[in-house]
Scaffold this active site. Structure first.
Site, PDB file in Angstrom:
ATOM      1  N   CYS A 101       0.862  -1.091   0.036  1.00  0.00           N
ATOM      2  CA  CYS A 101       0.022   0.032  -0.168  1.00  0.00           C
ATOM      3  C   CYS A 101       0.931   1.218  -0.056  1.00  0.00           C
ATOM      4  O   CYS A 101       0.706   2.319  -0.787  1.00  0.00           O
ATOM      5  CB  CYS A 101      -0.972   0.157   1.024  1.00  0.00           C
ATOM      6  N   CYS A 201      -4.571  -1.417   5.969  1.00  0.00           N
ATOM      7  CA  CYS A 201      -4.907   0.234   5.909  1.00  0.00           C
ATOM      8  C   CYS A 201      -6.039   0.213   4.811  1.00  0.00           C
ATOM      9  O   CYS A 201      -5.949  -0.252   3.812  1.00  0.00           O
ATOM     10  CB  CYS A 201      -3.862   0.772   5.657  1.00  0.00           C
TER      11      CYS A 201
END
Length: 393
Positions: A101, A201
């Site tokens: 990410c 996340c």
RNA sequence: UGACCCGUGGUGUAAUUGGCAACACAUCUGAUUUUGGUUCAGAAGAGUCCAGGUUCGAGCCCUGGCGGGUCAA
């Protein structure tokens, strides 16, 4: 003229305070909120979607009197993080979506979106630090651990490049979490008391099996318990000089164990895992010591000290070796001592790295528990992250 | 067929000379953790194979079944 910074404002305290500090330091700050995920399947707090975060982010931006924009990156996030995650699990590996990410989204897709505002820098609320100096006339960026030992997040940034670091600021890396909260409170930022985010996340805390079952089919298979006194553990195949064998995971055949139960798919398990096996009646808990997605078998061992849980070394293939410090790249045949961690928040471990034409071999001084292919190993010198790579095996 | 042993929460075991069942593992929830995993805390869960009997009172004693096992032949 003031330098321009685009800060990734998530609606949490950390990025809020990062934005505040940048403004204090005289930067021309713009807030950019990214949407990465709208799906709720398997998410535990499904009543807490990003809508709430946007509100917080916008409130903070208003309070700080900085421009606020929103960008939807859910497309690249799905393609480059979530799809990767599914495909890794499918192969029986254990991916680390958050490292991806950062490399693919926050420090790539987001960074590119931020270009629209012509920034000199992009900033995030990560607990880590950056310094820059010049070596032989060339700029070298250093990624350093954050000062708060409880929140230190450099590990998640272990795949960043010099180019990415060059554009980045980490305004809160020198602070401890309680200080960050205090600043947020003093400044009356809406996010001051917001709970820390957890889980993947942007996706949030998920019931992983449920989440994975969206894409991965369950397939019933058998669980075998391997005795702790299996001969291979004692055999001196642990010849320290043979890097390949020291860095090869234990492997088993079902005849070496006894059948203890069934599972719904070997690819849902990872080495070191205890929960979810649904096999009881043992003196000590069972831990996964190996999975075989080909044969769809899960091998388990009893107790924390089962030798199958531990390994001395790991291997990273050549194309997966990544150096943040490009000027520190090892030569073939070279060996070097570094401190290494193989998971977030793990205390750094003493290790020796050996680079050969076959890849990077990391040999630890102490046995390591639960080395999982697909996770990242990151090597440090003191508190500087030097390089990293996906654990191949 | 004869003799002996065993039958307790999902699983494996425990319960002084009979006094309403303990522990571990599994499960669930919470805490910790921006990955997986780990760890920590708490909760729920059996009235002790069935039917009778003895007893103030039985998982523990007796009888008969049913079920599983062991040794004989």
């Amino acid at each position: 003229m003031a330098k321009r910074v685009v800060v990734g404002l998530s609606g949490g305290v950390d990025s809020s305070v990062a934005a505040f500090l940048l403004k204090e330091q005289g930067y021309d700050v713009t807030a950019l909120f990214m949407i990465n995920w709208h799906d709720k399947t398997g998410v535990i707090d499904a009543d807490c979607p990003w809508n709430e975060d946007v509100v917080f982010a916008e409130l903070v931006a208003k309070k700080l009197e900085i421009p606020f924009h929103v960008v939807d990156l859910s497309e690249p996030y799905r393609e480059r993080v979530i799809d990767y995650m599914f495909s890794e699990y499918q192969k029986g590996r254990t991916p680390n979506p958050d490292v991806l990410c950062n490399r693919e989204i926050k420090f790539d897709a987001f960074l590119k979106s931020a270009e629209a505002y012509n920034p000199d820098y992009v900033a995030t609320g990560h607990y880590c630090k950056k310094t820059t100096d010049s070596v032989e006339g060339k700029l070298v960026h250093h990624l350093l651990a954050g000062d708060d030992p409880n929140k230190e997040q450099s590990y998640f940034l272990c795949q960043l490049s010099q180019e990415q670091l060059a554009r980045t600021l980490f305004p809160i890396g020198h602070l401890h979490k309680p200080e960050v909260r205090e600043i947020a409170r003093q400044q009356g930022l809406a996010s001051a008391n917001k709970k820390d985010s957890q889980g993947i996340c942007f996706v949030g805390k998920v019931h992983l099996p449920v989440f994975l079952q969206q894409k991965l089919k369950s397939r019933e298979g058998n669980i075998f318990e391997i005795p702790a006194d299996l001969s291979q553990y004692n055999e001196e195949k642990q010849d320290r000089s043979d890097l390949e064998s020291v860095c090869t995971p234990w492997s088993y055949i079902k005849e070496e164990g006894t059948w203890v139960g069934k599972h719904q798919g070997a690819h849902f398990f990872t080495v070191g895992q205890r929960k979810g096996l649904q096999v009881g009646g043992k003196e000590e808990p069972l831990f996964v010591i190996s999975t075989d997605v080909q044969e769809n078998r899960v091998y388990v061992g009893q107790g924390q000290s089962h030798p199958g849980l531990y390994r001395r070394g790991l291997k990273i293939i050549p194309e997966e070796i990544h150096w943040i410090r490009e000027d520190q790249v090892m030569k073939q045949g070279e060996s070097r001592d570094y401190m290494v961690r193989i998971r977030y928040r793990q205390p750094l471990q003493e290790a020796k790295l050996h680079l050969t034409d076959q890849g990077m071999f990391i040999i630890f001084r102490k046995l390591q528990r639960g080395i999982a292919a697909g996770q990242f190993a990151a090597w440090y010198e003191k508190d500087e992250l030097i390089g990293s790579g996906v654990i191949h095996r």
